[in-house]
Design an enzyme around this catalytic site. Structure first.
Site, PDB file in Angstrom:
ATOM      1  N   TYR A 129       0.809  -1.227   0.000  1.00 14.94           N
ATOM      2  CA  TYR A 129       0.000   0.000   0.000  1.00 14.94           C
ATOM      3  C   TYR A 129       0.840   1.274   0.000  1.00 14.94           C
ATOM      4  O   TYR A 129       0.284   2.352  -0.150  1.00 14.94           O
ATOM      5  CB  TYR A 129      -0.942   0.010   1.209  1.00 14.94           C
ATOM      6  CG  TYR A 129      -2.312  -0.493   0.851  1.00 14.94           C
ATOM      7  CD1 TYR A 129      -2.488  -1.807   0.473  1.00 14.94           C
ATOM      8  CD2 TYR A 129      -3.415   0.347   0.880  1.00 14.94           C
ATOM      9  CE1 TYR A 129      -3.732  -2.290   0.129  1.00 14.94           C
ATOM     10  CE2 TYR A 129      -4.670  -0.121   0.536  1.00 14.94           C
ATOM     11  CZ  TYR A 129      -4.817  -1.435   0.164  1.00 14.94           C
ATOM     12  OH  TYR A 129      -6.049  -1.901  -0.179  1.00 14.94           O
ATOM     13  N   LYS A 181       2.758 -14.703   2.760  1.00 14.89           N
ATOM     14  CA  LYS A 181       3.146 -15.422   1.537  1.00 14.89           C
ATOM     15  C   LYS A 181       4.662 -15.556   1.564  1.00 14.89           C
ATOM     16  O   LYS A 181       5.375 -15.221   0.611  1.00 14.89           O
ATOM     17  CB  LYS A 181       2.651 -14.632   0.310  1.00 14.89           C
ATOM     18  CG  LYS A 181       2.816 -15.336  -1.022  1.00 14.89           C
ATOM     19  CD  LYS A 181       1.813 -16.444  -1.261  1.00 14.89           C
ATOM     20  CE  LYS A 181       2.116 -17.162  -2.561  1.00 14.89           C
ATOM     21  NZ  LYS A 181       1.235 -18.333  -2.785  1.00 14.89           N
ATOM     22  N   ASP A 215      -3.141 -17.926   0.079  1.00 14.53           N
ATOM     23  CA  ASP A 215      -4.041 -18.654  -0.827  1.00 14.53           C
ATOM     24  C   ASP A 215      -4.742 -19.804  -0.105  1.00 14.53           C
ATOM     25  O   ASP A 215      -5.960 -19.994  -0.233  1.00 14.53           O
ATOM     26  CB  ASP A 215      -3.297 -19.142  -2.086  1.00 14.53           C
ATOM     27  CG  ASP A 215      -1.877 -19.611  -1.799  1.00 14.53           C
ATOM     28  OD1 ASP A 215      -1.320 -19.206  -0.769  1.00 14.53           O
ATOM     29  OD2 ASP A 215      -1.320 -20.382  -2.601  1.00 14.53           O
ATOM     30  N   ASP A 239      -6.725  -6.350   3.318  1.00 13.81           N
ATOM     31  CA  ASP A 239      -7.747  -5.666   2.532  1.00 13.81           C
ATOM     32  C   ASP A 239      -8.652  -6.688   1.850  1.00 13.81           C
ATOM     33  O   ASP A 239      -9.881  -6.604   1.892  1.00 13.81           O
ATOM     34  CB  ASP A 239      -7.024  -4.791   1.493  1.00 13.81           C
ATOM     35  CG  ASP A 239      -7.982  -3.983   0.658  1.00 13.81           C
ATOM     36  OD1 ASP A 239      -8.913  -3.405   1.237  1.00 13.81           O
ATOM     37  OD2 ASP A 239      -7.799  -3.932  -0.570  1.00 13.81           O
TER      38      ASP A 239
END
Ligand code: NAD
Length: 351
Positions: A129, A181, A215, A239
């Site tokens: 962001y 991740k 995921d 988000d």
């Protein structure tokens, strides 16, 4: 914090754009009935402020929040073009609101899941962001290559991890799941995971910690959200996942959020200004009402927060007074009137 009995707490109120004034009116009405201690400073933000002062966040609005350090904000339309930066990003940066707290729980029965009760803690100031992006032109194509970088700092990861663990302990939560991740973004989200694990050593006697790759987490949330308690994650993943978990319990009309830092806090609905239904009197004010309940908790008024949440549950579940987005027919006003009846009935219990 001022004395419980006598205190008045100055707080900034920004009605916002689109459905903002309608749902804010309903929320202030309910807070007044609850005898909430807020002393409102009403200021402008969003398109109304652009029209009047050429800035969606004018100086007097920022000054008010600098004074009160506490705000309830309606949704603000982000002007398209014209070089305006996102209002929400500006607020988070200015007041260092590094933790975004988004609780969701089942209120409407008969949905896909009955017992969802998840609190998502999203890092609010770093990650992808930060918007470090640029294009590289090649052979006359100015956008031939796009490059974007994220930034995570050890300090930024530490403070949001501490926030999530403190929240979990204080609210009798059992487990925190760190979502990342780190198998691919080894530096950016690897640092986040590393710091979360480091921080956890000071909480391991009171709560548990596990972790998921983003995921796999998305799939598991859809298969069985009841397996999750508190989720702690980076800005972009937070988000996305916060909208996903809002969808598990009936959509954005029920999802509140708090942007919290060490010195200030701003509470709001997760949804936007809903221009398609603005002015029609059909907006669901529940998300902003639940944000107001979070604000009551924040200032130590947890009894009033509970009365407000119980009233929302009672009206939606038992009275079956629901706005259109929840499959009902009630207008914003009819729904708010039903809440007022519940709150007035609960008055002796509060005394
Ligand atoms: P939105 O959340 O405003 O609307 C999405 C859909 O959900 C619409 O169909 C809308 O009618 C419905 N909806 C949203 N809130 C509702 C409510 N309380 N009751 C009933 N239905 C509701 O998203 P959008 O259309 O993508 O965004 C509109 C504007 O809001 C944009 O300018 C965007 O930048 C802004 N926005 C602001 C915030 C904020 O201030 N926190 C957050 C998101 C979007």
């Amino acid at each position: 914090m001022p004395n419980q009995a006598t205190r008045k707490i100055p707080a900034t109120l920004i009605p916002g754009d689109g459905i903002g004034p309608e749902i804010m009116h309903a929320t202030v009405r309910v807070l007044t009935a609850l005898d909430a201690p807020f002393e409102w400073e009403e200021v402008m933000g969003g398109m109304a402020a652009v029209a009047r002062q050429g800035d969606p966040l004018p100086k007097e609005t920022m000054d008010s929040i600098r004074r009160t350090r506490l705000a309830l904000k309606g949704p603000l339309t982000t002007p398209v073009g014209g070089g305006y930066r996102s209002v929400n990003v500006r607020l988070r940066e200015e007041f260092e609101l590094y933790a975004n707290l988004r609780p969701v729980r089942t209120i409407v029965p008969g949905g896909r899941y009955e017992d969802v009760d998840i609190v998502l803690v999203r890092e609010n100031t770093e990650g992808f962001y930060v918007g470090f992006e640029h294009f590289i032109p090649i052979k006359g194509d100015p956008h031939a290559v796009a490059i974007g970088s994220g930034v995570n700092t050890r300090e930024g990861c530490r403070r949001v991890a501490e926030f999530a663990f403190d929240y979990a302990v204080k609210n009798n939560r059992k487990n925190v799941t760190c979502v990342h991740k780190a198998n691919i973004l080894k530096a950016l989200t690897g640092l986040f995971l590393e710091e979360v694990r480091e921080c956890f050593k000071r909480y391991s006697d009171r709560i548990t910690l596990d972790d998921r790759i983003i995921d796999a987490c998305a799939m598991q949330l859809v298969l069985d959200p009841t397996k999750f308690d508190v989720i702690l994650t980076t800005n972009l993943f937070g988000d996305i996942l916060s909208d996903l978990i809002a969808g598990l319990v009936g959509g954005l009309g029920l999802a509140p959020g708090g942007n919290i830092g060490t010195e200030a806090a701003i509470f709001e609905a997760v949804h936007g200004s809903a221009p398609d239904i603005a002015g029609k009197g059909v907006a669901n004010p529940t998300a902003l009402l639940l944000a107001a309940a979070m604000m009551l908790d924040y200032v130590g008024e947890s009894t009033k927060a509970r009365v407000l949440r119980d009233a929302v549950d009672g009206v939606i579940r038992d009275d079956k007074v629901r706005t259109r987005d929840l499959g009902g027919k009630a207008s914003t006003l009819e729904y708010t009137d039903a809440l007022m009846r519940r709150i007035e009935a609960a008055a002796p219990a509060r005394a």
